[in-house]
Scaffold this motif. Sequence first.
Motif, PDB file in Angstrom:
ATOM      1  N   ILE A   3       0.819  -1.200   0.000  1.00 42.06           N
ATOM      2  CA  ILE A   3       0.000   0.000   0.000  1.00 42.06           C
ATOM      3  C   ILE A   3       0.859   1.259   0.000  1.00 42.06           C
ATOM      4  O   ILE A   3       2.024   1.235   0.384  1.00 42.06           O
ATOM      5  N   ALA A   4       0.271   2.376  -0.410  1.00 39.36           N
ATOM      6  CA  ALA A   4       0.957   3.667  -0.412  1.00 39.36           C
ATOM      7  C   ALA A   4       0.779   4.337   0.947  1.00 39.36           C
ATOM      8  O   ALA A   4      -0.179   4.059   1.675  1.00 39.36           O
ATOM      9  N   PHE A   5       1.705   5.235   1.282  1.00 36.88           N
ATOM     10  CA  PHE A   5       1.642   5.924   2.576  1.00 36.88           C
ATOM     11  C   PHE A   5       0.321   6.666   2.763  1.00 36.88           C
ATOM     12  O   PHE A   5      -0.199   6.725   3.861  1.00 36.88           O
ATOM     13  N   ARG A   9      -4.072   4.265   7.636  1.00 31.09           N
ATOM     14  CA  ARG A   9      -5.113   4.842   8.492  1.00 31.09           C
ATOM     15  C   ARG A   9      -4.859   4.496   9.960  1.00 31.09           C
ATOM     16  O   ARG A   9      -4.317   3.431  10.269  1.00 31.09           O
ATOM     17  N   THR A  10      -5.277   5.399  10.842  1.00 34.02           N
ATOM     18  CA  THR A  10      -5.142   5.129  12.281  1.00 34.02           C
ATOM     19  C   THR A  10      -6.009   3.934  12.672  1.00 34.02           C
ATOM     20  O   THR A  10      -7.048   3.683  12.065  1.00 34.02           O
ATOM     21  N   HIS A  11      -5.547   3.221  13.664  1.00 29.71           N
ATOM     22  CA  HIS A  11      -6.209   2.056  14.259  1.00 29.71           C
ATOM     23  C   HIS A  11      -6.231   0.838  13.331  1.00 29.71           C
ATOM     24  O   HIS A  11      -6.819  -0.172  13.696  1.00 29.71           O
ATOM     25  N   ASN A  12      -5.605   0.927  12.171  1.00 28.42           N
ATOM     26  CA  ASN A  12      -5.456  -0.245  11.306  1.00 28.42           C
ATOM     27  C   ASN A  12      -4.122  -0.903  11.617  1.00 28.42           C
ATOM     28  O   ASN A  12      -3.196  -0.273  12.127  1.00 28.42           O
ATOM     29  N   LYS A  13      -4.026  -2.186  11.260  1.00 27.41           N
ATOM     30  CA  LYS A  13      -2.816  -2.965  11.540  1.00 27.41           C
ATOM     31  C   LYS A  13      -2.111  -3.293  10.239  1.00 27.41           C
ATOM     32  O   LYS A  13      -2.751  -3.592   9.232  1.00 27.41           O
ATOM     33  N   LEU A  28      -1.183   4.466  15.587  1.00 24.09           N
ATOM     34  CA  LEU A  28      -1.861   5.206  16.646  1.00 24.09           C
ATOM     35  C   LEU A  28      -2.168   6.644  16.248  1.00 24.09           C
ATOM     36  O   LEU A  28      -3.199   7.195  16.630  1.00 24.09           O
ATOM     37  N   GLU A  29      -1.238   7.257  15.504  1.00 24.78           N
ATOM     38  CA  GLU A  29      -1.377   8.662  15.150  1.00 24.78           C
ATOM     39  C   GLU A  29      -0.664   8.927  13.832  1.00 24.78           C
ATOM     40  O   GLU A  29       0.364   8.298  13.549  1.00 24.78           O
ATOM     41  N   ILE A  30      -1.196   9.853  13.055  1.00 22.72           N
ATOM     42  CA  ILE A  30      -0.587  10.224  11.779  1.00 22.72           C
ATOM     43  C   ILE A  30      -0.137  11.677  11.863  1.00 22.72           C
ATOM     44  O   ILE A  30      -0.886  12.544  12.318  1.00 22.72           O
ATOM     45  N   PHE A  31       1.098  11.926  11.432  1.00 24.69           N
ATOM     46  CA  PHE A  31       1.690  13.256  11.419  1.00 24.69           C
ATOM     47  C   PHE A  31       2.026  13.640   9.977  1.00 24.69           C
ATOM     48  O   PHE A  31       2.070  12.780   9.100  1.00 24.69           O
ATOM     49  N   PRO A  32       2.305  14.918   9.729  1.00 24.49           N
ATOM     50  CA  PRO A  32       2.695  15.335   8.371  1.00 24.49           C
ATOM     51  C   PRO A  32       3.988  14.663   7.900  1.00 24.49           C
ATOM     52  O   PRO A  32       4.773  14.162   8.717  1.00 24.49           O
TER      53      PRO A  32
END
Length: 66
Positions: A3-5, A9-13, A28-32
């Motif tokens: 998959i691409a960055f 998605r958060t909470h996916n494994k 847990l969290e996505i940042f720029p």
Amino acid sequence: MSIAFNNIRTHNKYRLTNYGEIYEFEVLEIFPKDEFKLKDLHTLEQYYFSSLIGQGKGKDFSIWEL
């Protein structure tokens, strides 16, 4: 196909392979700028995505959703 960055998605494994190492984690969290806070599914340790690819991306680099 991995998959691409921008599809992470958060909470996916996910399972990441890089330089022969395999990591399984939850986001847990996505940042720029393609940075993510992760939780290892086996040890429950928390770390950042940049620490997994700090040595670059190997020929076997791939990310798959679990």
